[in-house]
Motif scaffolding. Sequence first.
Motif, PDB file in Angstrom:
ATOM      1  N   MET A 217      18.030 -13.463 -66.728  1.00 44.85           N
ATOM      2  CA  MET A 217      18.236 -12.123 -66.338  1.00 44.85           C
ATOM      3  C   MET A 217      16.939 -11.190 -67.181  1.00 44.85           C
ATOM      4  O   MET A 217      16.423 -10.282 -66.582  1.00 44.85           O
ATOM      5  CB  MET A 217      19.445 -11.532 -66.687  1.00 44.85           C
ATOM      6  N   LEU A 218      16.934 -11.723 -68.436  1.00 42.50           N
ATOM      7  CA  LEU A 218      15.850 -11.090 -69.202  1.00 42.50           C
ATOM      8  C   LEU A 218      14.433 -11.357 -68.751  1.00 42.50           C
ATOM      9  O   LEU A 218      13.357 -10.570 -68.792  1.00 42.50           O
ATOM     10  CB  LEU A 218      15.709 -11.474 -70.781  1.00 42.50           C
ATOM     11  N   SER A 219      14.395 -12.669 -68.157  1.00 44.46           N
ATOM     12  CA  SER A 219      12.874 -13.110 -67.571  1.00 44.46           C
ATOM     13  C   SER A 219      12.474 -12.469 -66.339  1.00 44.46           C
ATOM     14  O   SER A 219      11.345 -12.399 -66.003  1.00 44.46           O
ATOM     15  CB  SER A 219      12.988 -14.699 -67.724  1.00 44.46           C
ATOM     16  N   ILE A 220      13.469 -12.020 -65.691  1.00 44.35           N
ATOM     17  CA  ILE A 220      13.192 -11.447 -64.438  1.00 44.35           C
ATOM     18  C   ILE A 220      13.136  -9.822 -64.438  1.00 44.35           C
ATOM     19  O   ILE A 220      13.491  -9.190 -63.468  1.00 44.35           O
ATOM     20  CB  ILE A 220      13.961 -11.962 -63.271  1.00 44.35           C
ATOM     21  N   ARG A 221      12.707  -9.145 -65.739  1.00 45.11           N
ATOM     22  CA  ARG A 221      13.024  -7.893 -66.049  1.00 45.11           C
ATOM     23  C   ARG A 221      12.102  -7.091 -64.899  1.00 45.11           C
ATOM     24  O   ARG A 221      12.585  -6.006 -64.546  1.00 45.11           O
ATOM     25  CB  ARG A 221      12.060  -7.727 -67.407  1.00 45.11           C
ATOM     26  N   PRO A 222      10.860  -7.769 -64.689  1.00 43.48           N
ATOM     27  CA  PRO A 222       9.901  -6.867 -63.711  1.00 43.48           C
ATOM     28  C   PRO A 222      10.791  -6.791 -62.137  1.00 43.48           C
ATOM     29  O   PRO A 222      10.435  -5.790 -61.381  1.00 43.48           O
ATOM     30  CB  PRO A 222       8.888  -7.841 -63.425  1.00 43.48           C
ATOM     31  N   PHE A 228      17.459   0.191 -62.751  1.00 41.14           N
ATOM     32  CA  PHE A 228      18.285   0.915 -63.901  1.00 41.14           C
ATOM     33  C   PHE A 228      17.891   2.107 -64.081  1.00 41.14           C
ATOM     34  O   PHE A 228      18.043   2.585 -65.471  1.00 41.14           O
ATOM     35  CB  PHE A 228      18.749  -0.174 -64.688  1.00 41.14           C
ATOM     36  N   GLU A 229      16.992   2.912 -63.466  1.00 39.80           N
ATOM     37  CA  GLU A 229      16.265   4.159 -64.130  1.00 39.80           C
ATOM     38  C   GLU A 229      15.767   4.198 -65.565  1.00 39.80           C
ATOM     39  O   GLU A 229      14.935   3.068 -65.591  1.00 39.80           O
ATOM     40  CB  GLU A 229      17.614   5.152 -63.766  1.00 39.80           C
ATOM     41  N   SER A 230      16.282   5.268 -66.230  1.00 40.50           N
ATOM     42  CA  SER A 230      15.591   5.050 -67.457  1.00 40.50           C
ATOM     43  C   SER A 230      16.308   4.342 -68.470  1.00 40.50           C
ATOM     44  O   SER A 230      16.099   4.541 -69.913  1.00 40.50           O
ATOM     45  CB  SER A 230      15.593   6.514 -67.989  1.00 40.50           C
ATOM     46  N   ALA A 231      17.360   3.518 -68.075  1.00 44.42           N
ATOM     47  CA  ALA A 231      18.135   2.886 -69.030  1.00 44.42           C
ATOM     48  C   ALA A 231      17.539   1.734 -69.972  1.00 44.42           C
ATOM     49  O   ALA A 231      16.349   1.168 -69.399  1.00 44.42           O
ATOM     50  CB  ALA A 231      19.327   2.186 -68.481  1.00 44.42           C
ATOM     51  N   ASP A 232      17.640   1.494 -71.136  1.00 38.29           N
ATOM     52  CA  ASP A 232      17.190   0.283 -71.722  1.00 38.29           C
ATOM     53  C   ASP A 232      17.631  -1.100 -71.006  1.00 38.29           C
ATOM     54  O   ASP A 232      18.823  -1.208 -71.155  1.00 38.29           O
ATOM     55  CB  ASP A 232      17.780   0.598 -73.300  1.00 38.29           C
ATOM     56  N   VAL A 236      21.172  -3.095 -70.809  1.00 38.58           N
ATOM     57  CA  VAL A 236      22.098  -3.214 -69.577  1.00 38.58           C
ATOM     58  C   VAL A 236      22.529  -4.491 -69.503  1.00 38.58           C
ATOM     59  O   VAL A 236      23.643  -4.931 -69.309  1.00 38.58           O
ATOM     60  CB  VAL A 236      21.218  -2.861 -68.573  1.00 38.58           C
ATOM     61  N   VAL A 237      21.433  -5.623 -70.073  1.00 38.73           N
ATOM     62  CA  VAL A 237      21.964  -6.941 -69.514  1.00 38.73           C
ATOM     63  C   VAL A 237      22.877  -7.248 -71.022  1.00 38.73           C
ATOM     64  O   VAL A 237      23.884  -8.097 -70.506  1.00 38.73           O
ATOM     65  CB  VAL A 237      20.601  -7.872 -70.264  1.00 38.73           C
ATOM     66  N   ASP A 238      22.855  -6.883 -72.027  1.00 41.76           N
ATOM     67  CA  ASP A 238      24.032  -6.961 -73.030  1.00 41.76           C
ATOM     68  C   ASP A 238      25.213  -6.674 -72.637  1.00 41.76           C
ATOM     69  O   ASP A 238      26.183  -7.438 -72.663  1.00 41.76           O
ATOM     70  CB  ASP A 238      23.653  -6.256 -74.149  1.00 41.76           C
TER      71      ASP A 238
END
Length: 262
Positions: A217-222, A228-232, A236-238
Amino acid sequence: MTSAFFFNNIYYNTCTQQHFSIKALFDGNILSSVLNRLPPNAQVLDLGCGSGCWVMDMAIDYPHFQFIGVDMADMFPTAIRPENVKFQLQNILQGLPFPDNTFDFVHMRLLIIAFQKKDWPWVLSEIYRVLKPGGIVQLMESDFTEKTNVPIVEKFNNEFIKAMLDLEQDPWIGSKLSHLLEEQNFQVVELKEKYLDYKLPLNPISKEMLTNWKDAMLSIRPMLAHRFESADYNAVVDQYIDGITQAGWKVKLWALCGQKKE
């Protein structure tokens, strides 16, 4: 450290974790119907081989087989490589650069976000073409669409599914593989279904695969972060990963083999 370096490291680690977890879950690298259908000097092709873990592991177990791993990302091992292994840089969607009737066994797994829905029949037809008569294909895909009562898990999974649909990918491809193989004239000779259960306390396989899922999920950040708008996005993944264990979420995996007609 560049973003490309960060992505490549995540991708490499994800492939490695994934390989050994799946091997443990399915009690080996190949289904029981495969080995007794292969000749002693089998020619084997691994599509979307990633870091080459499956190829390297198989090459040690079956030193008389010849292996070719194909991927569009050059993550291939260079320092240590068995003599019966070759790797080749190639985009599967541009066609397989091999003659008809070349391989005894083709392996392909977890490419659910690599292909659009329309690509699957064509890819399977290419696999059929390069397999020898009587040759075997082994496929594996997952399904992450099971519903939960935990809002962050539902939100994240729904956004992931929407992103896939926007890209014309198929979140439900695992359940369709048997039918797709039959449409391409394969005979389905084995089908196994397994579950990853993320209910606490996690067993060792589920624990490893949950770490793998987080890295994926981190690797598909783009693909997802802007949803998730302005969220970090990392936060969110955590929260999502914590929610998975809170929900006791289950993920289904399909593994199946099809045989090309003699």
